[in-house]
Write a protein that holds these residues in place. Structure first.
Motif, PDB file in Angstrom:
ATOM      1  N   SER A  66      51.813  46.986  45.718  1.00  0.00           N
ATOM      2  CA  SER A  66      51.652  45.626  45.229  1.00  0.00           C
ATOM      3  C   SER A  66      52.121  44.619  46.276  1.00  0.00           C
ATOM      4  O   SER A  66      53.163  44.806  46.920  1.00  0.00           O
ATOM      5  CB  SER A  66      52.437  45.442  43.929  1.00  0.00           C
ATOM      6  OG  SER A  66      52.285  44.141  43.434  1.00  0.00           O
ATOM      7  N   ARG A  67      51.345  43.566  46.445  1.00  0.00           N
ATOM      8  CA  ARG A  67      51.652  42.506  47.409  1.00  0.00           C
ATOM      9  C   ARG A  67      51.851  41.197  46.655  1.00  0.00           C
ATOM     10  O   ARG A  67      51.458  41.077  45.492  1.00  0.00           O
ATOM     11  CB  ARG A  67      50.501  42.365  48.404  1.00  0.00           C
ATOM     12  CG  ARG A  67      50.097  43.666  49.109  1.00  0.00           C
ATOM     13  CD  ARG A  67      51.009  43.960  50.276  1.00  0.00           C
ATOM     14  NE  ARG A  67      50.768  43.022  51.349  1.00  0.00           N
ATOM     15  CZ  ARG A  67      49.801  43.164  52.267  1.00  0.00           C
ATOM     16  NH1 ARG A  67      48.972  44.205  52.202  1.00  0.00           N
ATOM     17  NH2 ARG A  67      49.666  42.291  53.234  1.00  0.00           N
ATOM     18  N   PRO A  68      52.439  40.186  47.280  1.00  0.00           N
ATOM     19  CA  PRO A  68      52.576  38.884  46.600  1.00  0.00           C
ATOM     20  C   PRO A  68      51.212  38.356  46.178  1.00  0.00           C
ATOM     21  O   PRO A  68      50.235  38.420  46.928  1.00  0.00           O
ATOM     22  CB  PRO A  68      53.224  38.000  47.671  1.00  0.00           C
ATOM     23  CG  PRO A  68      53.946  38.952  48.565  1.00  0.00           C
ATOM     24  CD  PRO A  68      53.117  40.198  48.601  1.00  0.00           C
ATOM     25  N   ALA A  69      51.139  37.841  44.954  1.00  0.00           N
ATOM     26  CA  ALA A  69      49.879  37.317  44.434  1.00  0.00           C
ATOM     27  C   ALA A  69      49.419  36.126  45.266  1.00  0.00           C
ATOM     28  O   ALA A  69      50.206  35.238  45.595  1.00  0.00           O
ATOM     29  CB  ALA A  69      50.043  36.904  42.976  1.00  0.00           C
ATOM     30  N   PHE A 111      46.664  42.077  45.471  1.00  0.00           N
ATOM     31  CA  PHE A 111      46.930  40.645  45.639  1.00  0.00           C
ATOM     32  C   PHE A 111      46.720  39.873  44.341  1.00  0.00           C
ATOM     33  O   PHE A 111      46.711  38.638  44.350  1.00  0.00           O
ATOM     34  CB  PHE A 111      46.009  40.075  46.726  1.00  0.00           C
ATOM     35  CG  PHE A 111      46.162  40.738  48.061  1.00  0.00           C
ATOM     36  CD1 PHE A 111      47.218  40.434  48.896  1.00  0.00           C
ATOM     37  CD2 PHE A 111      45.248  41.702  48.480  1.00  0.00           C
ATOM     38  CE1 PHE A 111      47.353  41.050  50.130  1.00  0.00           C
ATOM     39  CE2 PHE A 111      45.371  42.323  49.710  1.00  0.00           C
ATOM     40  CZ  PHE A 111      46.438  42.005  50.539  1.00  0.00           C
ATOM     41  N   GLU A 112      46.489  40.592  43.225  1.00  0.00           N
ATOM     42  CA  GLU A 112      46.244  39.996  41.910  1.00  0.00           C
ATOM     43  C   GLU A 112      44.950  39.188  41.859  1.00  0.00           C
ATOM     44  O   GLU A 112      44.818  38.271  41.037  1.00  0.00           O
ATOM     45  CB  GLU A 112      47.428  39.120  41.463  1.00  0.00           C
ATOM     46  CG  GLU A 112      48.699  39.897  41.185  1.00  0.00           C
ATOM     47  CD  GLU A 112      48.509  40.973  40.107  1.00  0.00           C
ATOM     48  OE1 GLU A 112      47.808  40.700  39.134  1.00  0.00           O
ATOM     49  OE2 GLU A 112      49.058  42.076  40.272  1.00  0.00           O
ATOM     50  N   SER A 113      44.005  39.502  42.730  1.00  0.00           N
ATOM     51  CA  SER A 113      42.674  38.897  42.639  1.00  0.00           C
ATOM     52  C   SER A 113      41.756  39.837  41.875  1.00  0.00           C
ATOM     53  O   SER A 113      41.979  41.054  41.840  1.00  0.00           O
ATOM     54  CB  SER A 113      42.111  38.623  44.040  1.00  0.00           C
ATOM     55  OG  SER A 113      42.072  39.816  44.816  1.00  0.00           O
ATOM     56  N   VAL A 114      40.725  39.274  41.259  1.00  0.00           N
ATOM     57  CA  VAL A 114      39.802  40.055  40.445  1.00  0.00           C
ATOM     58  C   VAL A 114      38.652  40.517  41.329  1.00  0.00           C
ATOM     59  O   VAL A 114      37.967  39.691  41.949  1.00  0.00           O
ATOM     60  CB  VAL A 114      39.282  39.224  39.256  1.00  0.00           C
ATOM     61  CG1 VAL A 114      38.346  40.062  38.393  1.00  0.00           C
ATOM     62  CG2 VAL A 114      40.448  38.714  38.423  1.00  0.00           C
ATOM     63  N   PHE A 115      38.424  41.822  41.368  1.00  0.00           N
ATOM     64  CA  PHE A 115      37.460  42.416  42.293  1.00  0.00           C
ATOM     65  C   PHE A 115      36.490  43.315  41.530  1.00  0.00           C
ATOM     66  O   PHE A 115      36.906  44.126  40.695  1.00  0.00           O
ATOM     67  CB  PHE A 115      38.204  43.240  43.355  1.00  0.00           C
ATOM     68  CG  PHE A 115      37.327  43.852  44.407  1.00  0.00           C
ATOM     69  CD1 PHE A 115      36.914  43.111  45.508  1.00  0.00           C
ATOM     70  CD2 PHE A 115      36.920  45.179  44.302  1.00  0.00           C
ATOM     71  CE1 PHE A 115      36.106  43.680  46.479  1.00  0.00           C
ATOM     72  CE2 PHE A 115      36.113  45.751  45.278  1.00  0.00           C
ATOM     73  CZ  PHE A 115      35.703  45.004  46.358  1.00  0.00           C
ATOM     74  N   ILE A 116      35.188  43.142  41.800  1.00  0.00           N
ATOM     75  CA  ILE A 116      34.159  43.989  41.192  1.00  0.00           C
ATOM     76  C   ILE A 116      33.759  45.078  42.172  1.00  0.00           C
ATOM     77  O   ILE A 116      33.347  44.789  43.295  1.00  0.00           O
ATOM     78  CB  ILE A 116      32.921  43.166  40.794  1.00  0.00           C
ATOM     79  CG1 ILE A 116      33.288  42.085  39.779  1.00  0.00           C
ATOM     80  CG2 ILE A 116      31.838  44.073  40.213  1.00  0.00           C
ATOM     81  CD1 ILE A 116      32.119  41.212  39.361  1.00  0.00           C
ATOM     82  N   GLN A 117      33.876  46.332  41.747  1.00  0.00           N
ATOM     83  CA  GLN A 117      33.448  47.463  42.571  1.00  0.00           C
ATOM     84  C   GLN A 117      31.967  47.734  42.276  1.00  0.00           C
ATOM     85  O   GLN A 117      31.635  48.307  41.236  1.00  0.00           O
ATOM     86  CB  GLN A 117      34.287  48.695  42.252  1.00  0.00           C
ATOM     87  CG  GLN A 117      35.784  48.467  42.415  1.00  0.00           C
ATOM     88  CD  GLN A 117      36.603  49.629  41.907  1.00  0.00           C
ATOM     89  OE1 GLN A 117      36.911  50.571  42.634  1.00  0.00           O
ATOM     90  NE2 GLN A 117      36.962  49.569  40.633  1.00  0.00           N
ATOM     91  N   PRO A 118      31.073  47.340  43.175  1.00  0.00           N
ATOM     92  CA  PRO A 118      29.637  47.452  42.866  1.00  0.00           C
ATOM     93  C   PRO A 118      29.155  48.883  42.686  1.00  0.00           C
ATOM     94  O   PRO A 118      28.182  49.121  41.977  1.00  0.00           O
ATOM     95  CB  PRO A 118      28.970  46.777  44.072  1.00  0.00           C
ATOM     96  CG  PRO A 118      29.985  46.814  45.159  1.00  0.00           C
ATOM     97  CD  PRO A 118      31.311  46.739  44.485  1.00  0.00           C
TER      98      PRO A 118
END
Length: 316
Positions: free
Chosen positions: A41-44, A161-168
């Motif tokens: 985990s990294r800082p958001a 990084f607490e970002s929302v990511f879509i795995q295609p």
């Protein structure tokens, strides 16, 4: 290109496709079920978009498309100010909005003998009525993302990084995320059938780089960094604007509400959210799902009871 074609042509040709070994087949079957350690985990991190300094140059749109190799959307005129992107989509992960709030200028009769210098001076001194709002829109990277909650395959995740990511490669194109997002961010591509949106330049972040849009912004309207630092910077900016007489300046999405979580991509606005095409009070659809689940279970139990009753009565 010609030399590359020659090299490819000289490669050994096989009349039959290569057959994978049993170990390769076993690995392909087992690998999807293996559990791996998640990234540390990294800082958001996130975006703070200060709309008061956006000049509508669209450098962020161009940088986003160039870095992510997104196709062009065509050269069509929307008729909405200088907006030719129209909306966020699977191929436009940044969208610069133009909101014209311009009053009608009084018609002035031409003055006889007026020179260009006097005309310019009169233009500069005439009262300015109205304003032109601009905002670079993007995925909000919600702390509690409805799109992630709605995804049935686990294709949508929160990164380290607490970002929302879509795995295609895991997305099955069901579009549940599209209907779940209250901001209209997620869109299903007509090219590959998968859902796509801003990744907050996850690949660049992992290499210690700033997202392409923030890097290209010439006025620092788009600011990137640790989310806690951005919130403090944004609140200081609001205080500064209030001190300069811009009393309507406020932050949108920096704190959670009763119906929605905080946003890791939040905005400084000077008008109602609806003016910028944002929901005034976004609602997470999952808040009402408890009642839906209860009704579904109740309906199922009632159907089973009716079926058993019919079977029992039929047996008599």
């Amino acid at each position: 290109m010609a030399s590359r074609e020659i090299v490819v042509a000289e490669l050994p040709q096989h009349s039959e496709p290569a057959v994978a070994s049993l170990s390769d087949l076993a690995r392909r079957l087992v690998d999807p079920f293996r559990t791996v350690s998640p990234p540390v985990s990294r800082p958001a991190t996130g975006f703070f978009t200060d709309t008061t300094v956006c000049i509508g140059c669209k450098a962020c749109e161009v940088a986003c498309k160039e870095w992510n190799l997104l196709p062009a959307d065509g050269l069509h005129w929307t008729g909405n100010s200088y907006d030719n992107t129209d909306e966020l989509s699977a191929t436009s992960w940044r969208h610069v909005k133009f909101i014209e709030q311009l009053g009608e200028r009084p018609s002035a009769a031409p003055v006889a003998g007026a020179t260009s210098a006097s005309s310019l001076e009169r233009l500069l001194q005439e009262p300015k009525d109205g304003r032109w709002l601009m905002m670079s829109d993007v995925c909000k990277h919600c702390a509690a993302a409805p799109c992630q909650q709605a995804c049935p395959t686990g294709a949508i995740i929160h990164t380290e990084f607490e970002s929302v990511f879509i795995q295609p490669d895991i997305c099955n194109g069901c579009s549940s995320c599209v209907s779940a997002c209250p901001f209209g961010v997620v869109t299903r591509s007509s090219l590959d059938g998968h859902s796509h949106k801003c990744t907050l330049c996850y690949d660049r972040q992992r290499d210690g780089l700033v997202p392409a849009c923030a890097k290209a912004c010439p006025t620092q309207s788009i600011q990137f960094g640790p989310i806690d630092e951005l919130r403090e910077r944004a609140r200081a900016r609001v205080r500064e604007l209030h001190g300069r007489g811009v009393a309507e300046a406020y932050l949108y999405g920096d704190v959670p509400t009763a119906s929605y979580s905080e946003l890791n991509s939040f905005y400084l606005l000077v008008d109602r959210p609806a003016v910028y095409g944002l929901p005034d009070d976004p609602v997470n659809p999952w808040l009402s799902m408890k009642g839906d689940y209860a009704r579904a279970i109740g309906s199922g139990l009632a159907a089973i009871a009716m079926l058993l009753a019919a079977i029992w009565l039929g047996g008599m």
